[in-house]
Write a protein that holds these residues in place. Structure first.
Motif, PDB file in Angstrom:
ATOM      1  N   THR A  57       0.861  -1.180   0.000  1.00 14.91           N
ATOM      2  CA  THR A  57       0.000   0.000   0.000  1.00 14.91           C
ATOM      3  C   THR A  57       0.894   1.226   0.000  1.00 14.91           C
ATOM      4  N   THR A  61      -2.106   5.561  -2.904  1.00 20.30           N
ATOM      5  CA  THR A  61      -2.971   4.544  -3.508  1.00 20.30           C
ATOM      6  C   THR A  61      -4.085   4.187  -2.542  1.00 20.30           C
ATOM      7  N   SER A 214       3.011   4.224 -16.211  1.00 16.39           N
ATOM      8  CA  SER A 214       1.801   3.412 -16.076  1.00 16.39           C
ATOM      9  C   SER A 214       1.437   2.625 -17.314  1.00 16.39           C
ATOM     10  N   SER A 234       2.751   0.986  -8.677  1.00 18.50           N
ATOM     11  CA  SER A 234       1.289   0.859  -8.697  1.00 18.50           C
ATOM     12  C   SER A 234       0.771   0.229  -9.982  1.00 18.50           C
ATOM     13  N   ASP A 238      -1.488  -3.257  -9.429  1.00 17.27           N
ATOM     14  CA  ASP A 238      -2.931  -3.148  -9.602  1.00 17.27           C
ATOM     15  C   ASP A 238      -3.429  -4.167 -10.629  1.00 17.27           C
TER      16      ASP A 238
END
Length: 251
Positions: A57, A61, A214, A234, A238
């Motif tokens: 975590t 986020t 990303s 992330s 994810d």
């Protein structure tokens, strides 16, 4: 300088916790797996050199991923990650030195310890191949911390955000430098940060783009701007970790 001047409240909280954290155990000595070699090998194999981050975590986020960290790490390597980054900061990122130790035992790629290290004794919490040293947080202590890390065998990824921090990192002797696209004052991400700083990095430095990568398009953009490697958290965490990693390394 006041390393906490202008920091976002979430970052200030992380820094305050880091100041209070006391390491356990004695001095470590490491025989590291070499990060620049791993990145170069990935590139030679036709993969975008990616450091995939095991991050349960973070303050930026939502929610927490409760999968086994070792399993996540193995999935990232299976997806083509050249190296791993493992959070060891407990209060805000859900990490631990134990996670890193178990992951490093389970994989054969370099493992970066991602934490907020402010004094020499904190280097001794766990063996890793690379440690993160953040120029803004360390100020005038950057060079002594870099020397202390190398004395233990660690490689050091020195994180900067602007030209002033880059100049300090180069002067301190950093040979692996990461440009963080995230502004620690506003927590905003702008990929042009890397593009602005990268042209001023010496050619013999291994250069990493951090934060905000990303998509495959982001990977290609950072690589075109001079990134020797990409630190991605992330976007990999994810969803399907193996597939997310594979998508980025094949960009």
């Amino acid at each position: 300088m006041d390393e906490s001047d202008g920091l976002a409240p979430a970052v200030q909280s992380i820094l305050d916790a880091a100041r209070e954290r006391e390491p356990a155990g004695g001095r470590v000595s490491v025989s590291p797996r070499l990060l620049p070699d791993a990145l170069a090998a990935a590139e030679a194999d036709g993969r975008a050199p990616t450091i995939a981050e095991v991050k349960p975590t973070s303050p930026t986020t939502e929610g927490e991923r409760e999968d086994d960290p070792v399993a996540l790490a193995e999935q990232m390597v299976a997806g083509g990650a050249a190296a791993l980054s493992v959070l060891t900061e407990p209060e805000h990122f859900g990490g631990s030195p134990a996670n890193l130790r178990e992951i490093r035992d389970a994989v054969d790629v370099p493992v970066l310890r991602k934490d907020f290290l402010l004094r020499e004794a904190q280097l001794d919490a766990v063996e890793a191949d690379v440690v993160l040293l953040i120029a803004r947080f360390l100020g005038d202590d950057l060079e002594p911390m870099l020397d202390a890390a190398r004395e233990r065998g660690f490689q050091a990824l020195v994180e900067v955000h602007d030209r002033t921090e880059l100049d300090r990192a180069v002067e301190a002797g950093a040979d692996v430098i990461g440009v963080n696209n995230r502004d620690l004052a506003k927590l905003e991400v702008d990929l042009s940060t890397f593009e602005d700083v990268a042209p001023h990095v010496p050619e013999d430095v291994t250069l990493i783009a951090e934060s905000g990568v990303s998509t495959p398009a982001d990977v290609r953009r950072m690589r075109a701007a001079g990134a020797d490697g990409l630190l991605v958290g992330s976007a990999i965490m994810d969803g399907d970790v193996t597939e997310n990693t594979r998508t980025l390394v094949n960009a």
